[in-house]
Design a protein around this motif. Sequence first.
Motif, PDB file in Angstrom:
ATOM      1  N   MET A  44      30.859  -5.184   7.608  1.00 23.03           N
ATOM      2  CA  MET A  44      30.793  -4.532   8.923  1.00 23.03           C
ATOM      3  C   MET A  44      31.799  -3.396   8.941  1.00 23.03           C
ATOM      4  SD  MET A  44      30.354  -7.363  11.937  1.00 23.03           S
ATOM      5  CE  MET A  44      28.750  -8.077  12.312  1.00 23.03           C
ATOM      6  N   THR A  86      25.703   0.379  19.424  1.00 31.55           N
ATOM      7  CA  THR A  86      26.277  -0.577  20.366  1.00 31.55           C
ATOM      8  C   THR A  86      27.007   0.147  21.494  1.00 31.55           C
ATOM      9  OG1 THR A  86      28.401  -0.741  19.220  1.00 31.55           O
ATOM     10  CG2 THR A  86      26.636  -2.200  18.470  1.00 31.55           C
ATOM     11  N   SER A 141      31.137  -6.185  21.581  1.00 31.12           N
ATOM     12  CA  SER A 141      29.844  -5.543  21.324  1.00 31.12           C
ATOM     13  C   SER A 141      29.203  -6.021  20.030  1.00 31.12           C
ATOM     14  CB  SER A 141      30.004  -4.018  21.305  1.00 31.12           C
ATOM     15  OG  SER A 141      30.998  -3.612  20.387  1.00 31.12           O
ATOM     16  N   LEU A 142      30.018  -6.489  19.084  1.00 32.89           N
ATOM     17  CA  LEU A 142      29.472  -6.990  17.824  1.00 32.89           C
ATOM     18  C   LEU A 142      29.163  -8.483  17.863  1.00 32.89           C
ATOM     19  CD1 LEU A 142      31.567  -5.156  15.071  1.00 32.89           C
ATOM     20  CD2 LEU A 142      29.152  -4.825  15.634  1.00 32.89           C
ATOM     21  N   SER A 176      35.901 -10.935  16.064  1.00 33.49           N
ATOM     22  CA  SER A 176      34.487 -11.171  15.752  1.00 33.49           C
ATOM     23  C   SER A 176      34.359 -12.235  14.681  1.00 33.49           C
ATOM     24  CB  SER A 176      33.817  -9.879  15.256  1.00 33.49           C
ATOM     25  OG  SER A 176      33.843  -8.883  16.227  1.00 33.49           O
ATOM     26  N   LEU A 202      23.884   0.405  13.653  1.00 36.60           N
ATOM     27  CA  LEU A 202      23.749  -0.463  14.816  1.00 36.60           C
ATOM     28  C   LEU A 202      24.346   0.233  16.032  1.00 36.60           C
ATOM     29  CD1 LEU A 202      22.888  -3.310  15.732  1.00 36.60           C
ATOM     30  CD2 LEU A 202      25.174  -4.109  15.107  1.00 36.60           C
ATOM     31  N   TYR A 245      26.888  -0.765  10.189  1.00 34.22           N
ATOM     32  CA  TYR A 245      27.751   0.249  10.784  1.00 34.22           C
ATOM     33  C   TYR A 245      27.680   0.151  12.304  1.00 34.22           C
ATOM     34  CZ  TYR A 245      28.687   4.957  12.656  1.00 34.22           C
ATOM     35  OH  TYR A 245      29.122   6.012  13.422  1.00 34.22           O
ATOM     36  N   ASP A 246      28.799  -0.167  12.920  1.00 32.36           N
ATOM     37  CA  ASP A 246      28.903  -0.265  14.371  1.00 32.36           C
ATOM     38  C   ASP A 246      29.042   1.133  14.954  1.00 32.36           C
ATOM     39  OD1 ASP A 246      29.322  -1.077  16.991  1.00 32.36           O
ATOM     40  OD2 ASP A 246      31.473  -1.391  16.679  1.00 32.36           O
ATOM     41  N   ASP A 247      27.934   1.699  15.362  1.00 33.51           N
ATOM     42  CA  ASP A 247      27.896   3.083  15.847  1.00 33.51           C
ATOM     43  C   ASP A 247      28.092   3.094  17.364  1.00 33.51           C
ATOM     44  OD1 ASP A 247      27.490   5.790  16.157  1.00 33.51           O
ATOM     45  OD2 ASP A 247      25.314   5.695  15.929  1.00 33.51           O
ATOM     46  N   ASN A 248      29.335   2.866  17.804  1.00 33.79           N
ATOM     47  CA  ASN A 248      29.588   2.861  19.249  1.00 33.79           C
ATOM     48  C   ASN A 248      30.105   4.200  19.764  1.00 33.79           C
ATOM     49  OD1 ASN A 248      32.457   2.951  18.844  1.00 33.79           O
ATOM     50  ND2 ASN A 248      32.479   0.737  18.532  1.00 33.79           N
ATOM     51  N   SER A 304      33.142   0.473  10.897  1.00 33.35           N
ATOM     52  CA  SER A 304      33.245   1.216  12.148  1.00 33.35           C
ATOM     53  C   SER A 304      33.195   2.718  11.875  1.00 33.35           C
ATOM     54  CB  SER A 304      34.568   0.872  12.831  1.00 33.35           C
ATOM     55  OG  SER A 304      35.658   1.305  12.005  1.00 33.35           O
ATOM     56  N   THR A 342      35.284  -4.015  20.465  1.00 34.96           N
ATOM     57  CA  THR A 342      34.370  -4.111  19.327  1.00 34.96           C
ATOM     58  C   THR A 342      33.946  -5.544  19.086  1.00 34.96           C
ATOM     59  OG1 THR A 342      35.488  -2.210  18.353  1.00 34.96           O
ATOM     60  CG2 THR A 342      34.034  -3.465  16.921  1.00 34.96           C
TER      61      THR A 342
END
Length: 699
Positions: free
Chosen positions: A171, A268, A48-49, A86, A266, A201-204, A173, A45
């Motif tokens: 931020m 990723t 990617s962030l 990060s 977001l 929002y880290d949409d991985n 997850s 993470t």
Amino acid sequence: MIPLSSRKEIVEELSWSALDHRAVDTARVLAMDAVNRAGSGHPGTAMSLAPAAHVLFQAVMRHDPGQPDWSGRDRFVLSAGHACLSQYIQLYLTGYGLALADIEAYRTWGCVTPGHPEFGLTAGVETTTGPLGQGAAIAVGMAMAARYERGLFDPDTEPGESVFDHTIWAMASDGDLQEGVYLEATSLAGHQKLGDLVVIYDDNRICNDGETLASWSENVVARHEACGWHVREVGPAPSGDIDPRELFAALTEAKSVRDRPSLIVLRTTIGWPAPTVGGTSTAHGTPFSADELAATKRLLGFDPDRHFNVDAEVLEHTRRARERGRAMRRSWEQRFEQWRQDQPRRAQEFDRVQARRLPGRWHTEMPIFEPGQDIPTRVASGRVIAALGGVLPELWGGAADVAASMNTTIDDGSHFLPAGSPLTGADPYGRTVSFGVREHAMAAIMNGVALHGGTKIYGGTYLVFADYMRPALRMAAMMGLPVVHLWSHDSIGVGENGMTHQPIEQLAGLRAMPGFKVVRPADANETALVWQEVLRRQFEDPAPHGIALTRQPTPVLPFDPDAARGGYVAREASEDPEVILIATGSEVQIALLAREILESEGTPARVVSMPCVEWFDEQPAEYRESVLPSAVRARVAIEAAATLSWHRFVGDAGRIIGIDRFGECGPYEVLYRHFGLTPEAVVANARESIEAARVHTTI
């Protein structure tokens, strides 16, 4: 969705150079190296962030690395605390005081870069995070605090134009969004129209167990829009990486939205651009293999044999954030000085609050109750809150849909609600907060208010529902936050509501939490005094406090200032005591009645009221010995709750009267008799303890 590039309202563009690109890749390499050096951690993470973190810290956030506590700054909350690299790497690159050696020391003993961010340890870290969902809820609290603070000091300036306006960035997850506390908090944020809040929002689509499709398929965009949020989607770029210009445009737009909170979805690829584990759960929480690490470095143009490699020109470039921050702060300070000149009285109040000072003679407004009355301590607490409202403008709060029962309404004509709300008395800067049936979010939001600073928050619900709040209470205790929790219906005195509403194990469980202070006053006067002591302590030595209050009436006792010491002699024995009766809350009255019986029989008995075990433990040994002399080994502790807290106070000859099972439905008078919480039972146990003490002494 309308492409961002076609939106006419987006006028700002991101200046992006080869050095910015290199800085982002440097952050990725540092994340991999740090996890591999530590042998554990979460590289994917952070990798990617990296572009999002760079854009925020270099081009979007208002912050000054040279003065991390500048009051005009934006706040940054990493709710996905496992991605702490990060943040740490940005704090290093932008010049907050972290050195490269601190990144190398990630997760090691004595480091300032632990496995999850910790408040008070690392400059630039605004809050402890790690338990998922907590950070996002804390960010909601910060945004609420920002609005209330603005109302205190600059309510008439146009939105976005006040020196007190700033943005709360968070931020989050997939895991954050799945936690119930996140939904509770973001629901309230939408209702409150918190335009100063932006969640990235880290949409991985990857979790620890693999793809999130195994457990999650909801429409995140629709959920937030239904809660009243502004939502924008960014990515994925064809490469699988983040397009920094697209993200910058979305963040800039979100910052300009003043009438609702914003979510940036977001898209990723976790661990990008690792050739084998990128996009998989392997990148989430394990170090890369040596081959994967080398291959990824080659893809990014780094020497695979060099570790923690930071080019001098990259560091020089990212450290320009200090110049940017200094310029932003100086510009703000000029505006702030103009505000001080325009608003001298408000400026004086602002200085007092910032300096953590109580106003002079504030305690003279506290009520004193005449003995001879029977008053529930929840009612007494309500009268204290009403009195404090007139002298502490920074004090505000409410309850989780039980305000009428809890007596937590500080101003019934001023409800903290956004402009345009149809509720009578709605005021964007109102003092009374309706948290709704969101106990967990209430506690986490209160943490955010305390972390933001500038105001003083309290919140109320029934004691049994402290269980719903516990993760946030624990966070408050770890951070030493000055929050005040009010818990009514503190025992089987709840009565007819039955066992589901009757707390048993809660007091003992809360007392077991390091750093948390549990206060259970005996009557109205103790309630007023402990409120005063809580506020005094929290301005001098911050810590979370919970005040447990009765639903049923309790007789008013004479005012005794020693209640502020946590334990004191509420009624002395007629001569040297043979037995000491220790009680809290409503059970102090039972102990007093038992003392009368014992004294009438010729047994000198002392009654000790123990409103706060933690405060008593802090007293000098001489004082504690004077209250509980070791020579008096016959002791009885009485509390209508689990007995676990009291063994260390009564010793091997003592007795404990409590409840180590769940309650029953019925009037509280019946329940107290049924469970043996009576003067007669106390007398019988006192006799047993006196005999046990004699036997042990003889032996």
